[in-house]
Design a protein around this motif. Sequence first.
Motif, mmCIF file in Angstrom:
data_model
loop_
_atom_site.group_PDB
_atom_site.id
_atom_site.type_symbol
_atom_site.label_atom_id
_atom_site.label_comp_id
_atom_site.label_asym_id
_atom_site.label_seq_id
_atom_site.Cartn_x
_atom_site.Cartn_y
_atom_site.Cartn_z
ATOM 1 N N CYS A 78 0.797 -1.228 0.000
ATOM 2 C CA CYS A 78 0.000 0.000 0.000
ATOM 3 C C CYS A 78 0.830 1.280 0.000
ATOM 4 O O CYS A 78 0.267 2.375 -0.126
ATOM 5 C CB CYS A 78 -0.936 0.009 1.213
ATOM 6 N N LYS A 111 -5.120 8.590 4.413
ATOM 7 C CA LYS A 111 -6.370 7.880 4.713
ATOM 8 C C LYS A 111 -6.577 6.735 3.721
ATOM 9 O O LYS A 111 -6.977 5.621 4.102
ATOM 10 C CB LYS A 111 -7.546 8.857 4.637
ATOM 11 N N GLU A 112 -6.281 6.999 2.482
ATOM 12 C CA GLU A 112 -6.406 5.959 1.457
ATOM 13 C C GLU A 112 -5.420 4.824 1.721
ATOM 14 O O GLU A 112 -5.751 3.640 1.573
ATOM 15 C CB GLU A 112 -6.149 6.568 0.080
ATOM 16 N N ARG A 113 -4.216 5.193 2.133
ATOM 17 C CA ARG A 113 -3.220 4.162 2.433
ATOM 18 C C ARG A 113 -3.635 3.333 3.651
ATOM 19 O O ARG A 113 -3.464 2.109 3.666
ATOM 20 C CB ARG A 113 -1.859 4.812 2.688
ATOM 21 N N GLU A 114 -4.199 3.986 4.650
ATOM 22 C CA GLU A 114 -4.648 3.269 5.838
ATOM 23 C C GLU A 114 -5.749 2.265 5.488
ATOM 24 O O GLU A 114 -5.733 1.115 5.947
ATOM 25 C CB GLU A 114 -5.158 4.258 6.881
ATOM 26 N N ASP A 115 -6.716 2.706 4.665
ATOM 27 C CA ASP A 115 -7.795 1.802 4.251
ATOM 28 C C ASP A 115 -7.240 0.623 3.458
ATOM 29 O O ASP A 115 -7.701 -0.518 3.603
ATOM 30 C CB ASP A 115 -8.821 2.562 3.406
ATOM 31 N N CYS A 116 -6.252 0.902 2.619
ATOM 32 C CA CYS A 116 -5.624 -0.161 1.833
ATOM 33 C C CYS A 116 -4.945 -1.177 2.745
ATOM 34 O O CYS A 116 -5.086 -2.393 2.550
ATOM 35 C CB CYS A 116 -4.611 0.452 0.862
ATOM 36 N N GLU A 117 -4.234 -0.702 3.747
ATOM 37 C CA GLU A 117 -3.531 -1.608 4.662
ATOM 38 C C GLU A 117 -4.511 -2.454 5.467
ATOM 39 O O GLU A 117 -4.252 -3.627 5.740
ATOM 40 C CB GLU A 117 -2.625 -0.803 5.588
ATOM 41 N N VAL A 118 -5.642 -1.863 5.853
ATOM 42 C CA VAL A 118 -6.657 -2.617 6.598
ATOM 43 C C VAL A 118 -7.207 -3.746 5.733
ATOM 44 O O VAL A 118 -7.352 -4.893 6.185
ATOM 45 C CB VAL A 118 -7.794 -1.685 7.066
ATOM 46 N N ARG A 119 -7.511 -3.441 4.467
ATOM 47 C CA ARG A 119 -8.042 -4.474 3.565
ATOM 48 C C ARG A 119 -7.028 -5.589 3.346
ATOM 49 O O ARG A 119 -7.363 -6.781 3.401
ATOM 50 C CB ARG A 119 -8.425 -3.844 2.219
#
Length: 202
Positions: free
Chosen positions: A84, A101-109
């Motif tokens: 990510c 924020k986009e990177r955080e969501d990517c890491e969660v997925r």
Amino acid sequence: MDSTGTNSNMEEYSAASTVIKFDKPIPLLRGPVPHDDPSSGSYLLAFRSHQSWASAYESCESKVLSQCEHGARIGCSVNASKKCKPPWWRNLIGQRPADFKEREDCEVREMEACLIVAKDKCAGFAKDRLLRPFQDARIAGRVGPKEVEKLVCWASLPETERSLWRDLIGSEWLGEREFRVRTNYRAADLLGSDNNYKRFLG
């Protein structure tokens, strides 16, 4: 003599000051039972019952799964971060800064997907490591499940037919000799074709 000094000495030699408390001994998982085959030794180690065997299996499985999943979380975290993170050349060509924020969501997925796969792999890993040793483990008992089945079949025959079957198939098949001398049986006899040990925990 000073009463204060006397009281002080009594406290120094009191039970609370002089007695050392030890933890209760941990009971042994297995104990020695006479070996069925004297040529292999006098004793072997066996679980006290099928419940203690199943409890030991469950405890070992829990520890293996915990360690495996702990390592998997570390690996999944590293992989998610690598997947990510923005490419290093983004800033060089003048693209907009990375959206955290986009990177955080990517890491969660990525983390969730990785952990689902890792959980299944850890379950398979635990089974591969534990099933064979626990199948070969011995459980103390005069007669095993296979012998019980034989004896039930034997007892259900009419009295007039028992001697006929004894002559036809032999007393060894009926487990009569083993019933007198056996002190243990393999856990594989208990499991049969179903490897679900949890049904023996009750």
